[in-house]
Scaffold this motif. Structure first.
Motif, PDB file in Angstrom:
ATOM      1  N   UNK A 301       0.832  -1.208   0.000  1.00 29.03           N
ATOM      2  CA  UNK A 301       0.000   0.000   0.000  1.00 29.03           C
ATOM      3  C   UNK A 301       0.865   1.255   0.000  1.00 29.03           C
ATOM      4  N   UNK A 302       0.279   2.341  -0.470  1.00 27.26           N
ATOM      5  CA  UNK A 302       1.032   3.602  -0.538  1.00 27.26           C
ATOM      6  C   UNK A 302       0.132   4.765  -0.142  1.00 27.26           C
ATOM      7  N   UNK A 303       0.756   5.744   0.519  1.00 27.17           N
ATOM      8  CA  UNK A 303       0.074   6.974   0.921  1.00 27.17           C
ATOM      9  C   UNK A 303       0.919   8.149   0.455  1.00 27.17           C
ATOM     10  N   UNK A 304       0.296   9.084  -0.247  1.00 28.02           N
ATOM     11  CA  UNK A 304       0.983  10.305  -0.676  1.00 28.02           C
ATOM     12  C   UNK A 304       0.296  11.485  -0.003  1.00 28.02           C
ATOM     13  N   UNK A 305       1.075  12.262   0.752  1.00 27.24           N
ATOM     14  CA  UNK A 305       0.533  13.353   1.560  1.00 27.24           C
ATOM     15  C   UNK A 305       0.990  14.716   1.063  1.00 27.24           C
ATOM     16  N   UNK A 306       0.117  15.682   1.234  1.00 25.85           N
ATOM     17  CA  UNK A 306       0.457  17.089   1.053  1.00 25.85           C
ATOM     18  C   UNK A 306       0.010  17.841   2.297  1.00 25.85           C
ATOM     19  N   UNK A 307      -0.047  19.134   2.210  1.00 31.72           N
ATOM     20  CA  UNK A 307      -0.482  19.937   3.346  1.00 31.72           C
ATOM     21  C   UNK A 307      -1.999  19.879   3.476  1.00 31.72           C
ATOM     22  N   UNK A 308      -2.482  19.811   4.721  1.00 27.15           N
ATOM     23  CA  UNK A 308      -3.910  19.740   4.981  1.00 27.15           C
ATOM     24  C   UNK A 308      -4.561  21.109   5.025  1.00 27.15           C
ATOM     25  N   UNK A 311      -2.815  24.286   9.415  1.00 32.45           N
ATOM     26  CA  UNK A 311      -1.360  24.397   9.395  1.00 32.45           C
ATOM     27  C   UNK A 311      -0.666  23.171   9.983  1.00 32.45           C
ATOM     28  N   UNK A 312      -1.317  22.520  10.935  1.00 32.48           N
ATOM     29  CA  UNK A 312      -0.669  21.398  11.616  1.00 32.48           C
ATOM     30  C   UNK A 312      -1.120  20.028  11.100  1.00 32.48           C
ATOM     31  N   UNK A 313      -1.730  19.994   9.894  1.00 28.46           N
ATOM     32  CA  UNK A 313      -2.225  18.713   9.375  1.00 28.46           C
ATOM     33  C   UNK A 313      -1.656  18.384   8.000  1.00 28.46           C
ATOM     34  N   UNK A 314      -1.607  17.083   7.736  1.00 29.87           N
ATOM     35  CA  UNK A 314      -1.345  16.549   6.404  1.00 29.87           C
ATOM     36  C   UNK A 314      -2.661  16.005   5.855  1.00 29.87           C
ATOM     37  N   UNK A 315      -2.810  16.032   4.543  1.00 29.69           N
ATOM     38  CA  UNK A 315      -3.945  15.396   3.873  1.00 29.69           C
ATOM     39  C   UNK A 315      -3.444  14.784   2.578  1.00 29.69           C
ATOM     40  N   UNK A 316      -4.025  13.667   2.199  1.00 30.63           N
ATOM     41  CA  UNK A 316      -3.554  13.022   0.978  1.00 30.63           C
ATOM     42  C   UNK A 316      -4.429  11.871   0.557  1.00 30.63           C
ATOM     43  N   UNK A 317      -3.850  10.989  -0.229  1.00 28.09           N
ATOM     44  CA  UNK A 317      -4.578   9.864  -0.815  1.00 28.09           C
ATOM     45  C   UNK A 317      -3.841   8.568  -0.542  1.00 28.09           C
ATOM     46  N   UNK A 318      -4.599   7.480  -0.504  1.00 32.23           N
ATOM     47  CA  UNK A 318      -3.992   6.156  -0.346  1.00 32.23           C
ATOM     48  C   UNK A 318      -4.434   5.241  -1.473  1.00 32.23           C
ATOM     49  N   UNK A 319      -3.603   4.246  -1.736  1.00 31.28           N
ATOM     50  CA  UNK A 319      -3.950   3.152  -2.627  1.00 31.28           C
ATOM     51  C   UNK A 319      -3.546   1.859  -1.938  1.00 31.28           C
TER      52      UNK A 319
END
Length: 495
Positions: A301-308, A311-319
């Motif tokens: 599995x993989x997760x790619x994160x950017x800024x949420x 300011x103190x969070x990440x948000x992204x997508x998983x496969x």
């Protein structure tokens, strides 16, 4: 209930707003419903937000005018309790037609969703587009019309784009209607522009051609282009321009995706059970595609994160992988703030301070998981027996492929490499000549090309295809070439 409420709105001339989600399933759902409703009333419109803003009704409610009578969310919003309560408190009735997991009871809408408790609809693998189409068929029944027949090809594309199970007989039927009974003139032009044979379309033509081209617009925060294009079930003067722009955006998407994979491929640790990268330069629209590439490359599995959003969070997508539900796994993680989507693809958010803790959680949950880099195949053939008739026979069997019914993979033996060539605008395609059969390797690099041996016997594994093109000089003729899109090859060991 849903259909009766829609018919009441039609007959009373009420204002109807359709909210479209940002992927292919979402926009095709909205287009199907709009195309049907506009036959009965001109008091209907589609609203949307861009992909970078997020999924769900909470991002659109400030755009819903007070004079709206009926709000219909398609392909999202099953769990959007507070946003729908906000609309209901303003006197707006809410309908939701969705297929995502139902995690809470939502008393503020009439819900069509096969995932909800007590639903007896047998196809639990329906997409949003298919469910909307079924609603439209019932509207036809009540109104004694047959308008839904004009849009019968769109549900199958929605199913394939959302990677729904292709062992499900209803899904296979609608996939067949899309590929064998294509009516949508805009899609025809797009397929032709991507060199697909309209008489022999397959799921692969759609999944690796037309579908990513349409969603390239939404990934570039241009959902209007995708909707305008899907509205073109009949050709209008703008259609060719839409197709040209979609292909341009798709080519840009490929470049960004390839560059991101190149940047991160050497940073993955063998001991990590899940690939996790942070790269805000990729952008929300492409995080999922890069995660998909990383998952495929590293067999995990993989997760790619950017800024949420904060300011103190990440948000992204998983496969994820077929072996288990990545959505359920992330739902068990204490260090994930929010997750949603499908078993194998979706989004998540977390606090930046909790990233290492999330890695540790996932490694612990998956401590017995061993990434499998084994290459599997369905059948093997000698290259001497591979011809156009065989490829056409196999192509028909695997025409309606997808989730749980993958395209055929074959081991081809008795190959002799006589030449090789590096191709493509970015030198990322290798063509390997083996007599009557060409081996094609995509999304690769010069390193791969340099390692391919010449004047050597090999066996290769991949999918079979016939490349058809027209030669105009010195004399016009159609040329067909048998090809193997290879996953890997190995030199034949002499006994």
């Amino acid at each position: 209930m849903v259909v009766l409420r829609i018919i009441r709105a039609i007959k009373n001339g009420e204002k109807i707003v359709i909210f479209a989600d940002v992927d292919f399933d979402g926009i095709s759902s909205a287009v199907i419903l709009y195309k049907i409703l506009i036959k009965f009333t001109d008091n209907v419109e589609i609203k949307y937000v861009e992909r970078s803003q997020g999924h769900g009704s909470k991002f659109i409610i400030d755009q819903i005018e007070d004079d709206t009578d009926l709000y219909i969310a398609v392909d999202s919003s099953s769990n959007d309790v507070e946003p729908l309560k906000f609309l209901v408190d303003k006197g707006i009735d809410c309908l939701v037609i969705d297929h995502h997991s139902v995690d809470v009871e939502n008393p503020y809408c009439i819900l069509v969703n096969p995932q909800q408790a007590g639903c007896e609809y047998p196809n639990k693998n329906a997409s949003g587009g298919l469910l909307v189409y079924k609603v439209c068929q019932v509207i036809d029944d009540y109104m004694d019309t047959r308008y839904s027949l004009e849009l019968s090809d769109l549900p199958g594309f929605a199913l394939m784009a959302d990677v729904m199970c292709m062992k499900e007989m209803e899904n296979r039927y609608f996939a067949k209607v899309s590929l064998k009974g294509l009516r949508h003139e805009g899609m025809k032009l797009l397929f032709e522009a991507m060199n697909s044979d309209l008489k022999n379309l397959s799921s692969t033509d759609f999944l690796y051609g037309a579908s990513p081209a349409v969603t390239a617009a939404t990934r570039a925060d241009n959902i209007k282009l995708a909707i305008d294009f899907l509205m073109c079930d009949k050709v209008i003067p703008e259609t060719k321009g839409y197709v040209k722009e979609l292909i341009k955006l798709n080519e840009h998407r490929k470049v960004v995706q390839a560059e991101a994979l190149e940047r991160h491929k050497d940073s993955i640790k063998d001991e990590d059970k899940v690939v996790i990268v942070y790269d805000p330069s990729i952008g929300k629209g492409l995080n999922g595609l890069v995660a998909q590439e990383l998952s495929k490359k590293f067999n995990r599995p993989a997760i790619v994160l950017g800024d949420g959003d904060h300011e103190n969070t990440y948000a992204g997508s998983f496969r994820g992988l077929e072996e288990f539900s990545m959505l359920d796994l992330l739902g068990q993680c204490e260090n994930v703030n929010h997750t949603g989507g499908h078993d194998g693809a979706g989004g998540l958010s977390l606090n930046k301070d909790n990233l290492q803790e999330l890695k540790d959680e996932l490694n612990n949950f998956l401590k017995d998981f061993v990434p499998d880099d084994t290459l599997y195949y369905d059948l093997e053939f000698s290259a001497n027996n591979v011809n156009e008739n065989l490829i056409n026979y196999l192509a028909e069997f695997y025409r309606y492929s997808g989730n749980n019914f993958k395209p055929g993979t074959f081991l081809i033996k008795d190959l002799f490499i006589s030449d090789k060539k590096l191709m493509g605008k970015t030198n990322n395609t290798v063509k390997i000549d083996c007599g009557k059969l060409q081996l094609m390797k995509f999304k690769t690099d010069e390193d791969y090309y340099n390692k391919v041996p010449v004047f050597t016997e090999v066996e290769a594994l991949g999918s079979l295809n016939i490349n058809v093109w027209t030669q105009y000089r010195p004399k016009k003729k159609v040329i067909k070439t048998c090809q193997l899109f290879i996953e890997d090859y190995r030199e034949t060991i002499k006994q």
